[in-house]
Design an enzyme around this catalytic site. Structure first.
Site, short mmCIF file in Angstrom:
data_model
loop_
_atom_site.label_atom_id
_atom_site.label_comp_id
_atom_site.label_asym_id
_atom_site.label_seq_id
_atom_site.Cartn_x
_atom_site.Cartn_y
_atom_site.Cartn_z
CB CYS A 1 -0.84 -0.05 1.50
SG CYS A 1 -1.84 -1.44 1.26
CG HIS B 1 -2.98 3.55 1.72
ND1 HIS B 1 -3.70 3.19 0.64
CD2 HIS B 1 -3.24 2.42 2.53
CE1 HIS B 1 -4.13 1.99 1.02
NE2 HIS B 1 -3.68 1.55 1.99
CG ASN C 1 -6.99 -0.55 1.47
OD1 ASN C 1 -6.18 -0.36 0.63
ND2 ASN C 1 -6.44 -0.78 2.60
#
Ligand code: UT7
Length: 320
Positions: free
Chosen positions: A111, A247, A277
């Site tokens: 990520c 993020h 996500n």
């Protein structure tokens, strides 16, 4: 020299899986998912692939920046979910775009991938190694998620985002990047490769496994720290930052970071309600949305912050 973003693009699959769909698959509910994560739905690949989404996001970014594919001299795809390992996803995207003059490689920092790739691009540009860089985050997380594990499957979605950077005179404060392999067990995806002659392919760990609470604790502690670290030694104050583009992991993480920094949540844009996500794609998808709907104005100062498996985390400045 610095790399200035001159174009952005994104591509998400058309197929939508909402929280009610998920509650048919695992023991969960729309209310629980919304409250604990902020996610309402996620886009999931059908015909699309990591490479096809990456190429489409890149095409849109090049068009937005008025940059020809042949001008790109460095092309980085951030991913850990590509269907193809050799050649790397970046070379496959190069082929799709006709970016014949680009050196291409993939970057896997989970990520944190886009943030690390952005810093890599800045370093190549500052060193005079290239002038036009195409950065793409593209993930097909639905291929890696255990759809029987309610602790993870509710969180993730698929998609791609891209940004084109052009070299121009200027300076940016140094970015900050960290990794802590000792804590890596909190978020893993074991290789799908054959384990040996006897073990065969099927293995219960060949999905994303996450200690959600542990990763949550790590994120809400490290992200504010790394933003302070980024600002330390610069003349810039928190109050001068127009947008904090984090993020998109979990709404509560973003809210907690804003609170710990004592910054108004309005300056933390979010889109995880729509996409969940999307790992390394989340920052460039959000940047693309903000670019296209006019939220990003010339001269604005943005802080990008990423965190995730590794564990890894970091922050960087972006001048729009
Ligand atoms: O992008 C990469 C980095 N990843 C992240 O940033 C993820 C960070 N972590 C998180 O986002 C959150 O930890 C999760 C969304 C994964 C989980 O939320 P949580 O608030 O940390 O839940 P929890 O794991 O502490 O579980 C709380 C309760 C448990 O029940 P008990 O033990 O209190 O009875 C779980 O079994 O909620 C239960 N639970 C669920 N209930 C309904 C866990 N998942 C679900 C679910 N639906 N999907």
């Amino acid at each position: 020299m610095i790399g200035k973003i001159c174009g952005t693009g994104s591509c998400v699959p058309g197929h939508i899986l909402d929280n009610d769909d998920l509650s048919q698959m695992v023991d969960t509910s729309d209310a629980w998912i919304r409250e604990r994560t902020g996610v309402a739905r996620r886009h999931i690949i059908e015909e699309e692939t990591t490479v096809s989404m990456a190429a489409e996001a890149a095409r849109r970014a090049l068009e937005d920046g008025n940059v020809r594919a042949e001008e790109v001299d460095l092309l980085i795809v951030c991913t850990f979910t590509s269907e193809v390992l050799l050649p790397c996803a970046a070379c496959e995207v190069q082929k799709e775009l006709g970016a014949v003059n680009a050196a291409c490689f993939d970057l896997n920092a989970a990520c944190t991938g886009f943030l690390f790739a952005y810093n890599t691009a800045q370093a190549y540009i500052a060193a005079g190694l290239c002038r036009t860089v195409l950065l793409i985050g593209s993930e097909s997380l639905s291929n890696m998620v255990d759809w029987k594990d309610r602790g993870t499957c509710i969180l993730f979605g698929d998609g791609a985002g891209a940004a084109v950077l052009r070299a121009e005179p200027g300076e940016l404060p140094s970015p900050v990047m960290h990794s802590d392999g000792e804590s890596g067990g909190a978020l893993t995806l074991k290789s799908r490769h054959r384990k040996g002659w006897t073990e065969g392919l099927a293995h219960p760990e060949e999905f994303i496994r996450m200690d959600g609470r542990e990763v949550f604790r790590f994120a809400v502690k490290k992200v504010p720290e790394v933003i302070h670290e980024l600002l330390d030694g610069t003349e810039t104050e928190l109050s001068e930052i127009d947008h904090f583009v984090l993020h998109q992991a979990n709404r509560r993480i973003v809210e907690s970071v804003a609170k710990r920094l004592d910054v108004d949540i309005e300056r933390f844009p979010m889109n995880l309600e729509e996409y969940g996500n999307t790992s390394s794609a989340s920052i460039p998808i959000l940047l693309d949305e903000m670019n296209r709907d006019g939220r990003l104005k010339p001269g604005q100062t943005i802080i990008l912050a990423g965190f995730g498996a590794g564990l890894s985390w970091g922050a960087a400045f972006l001048r729009w």
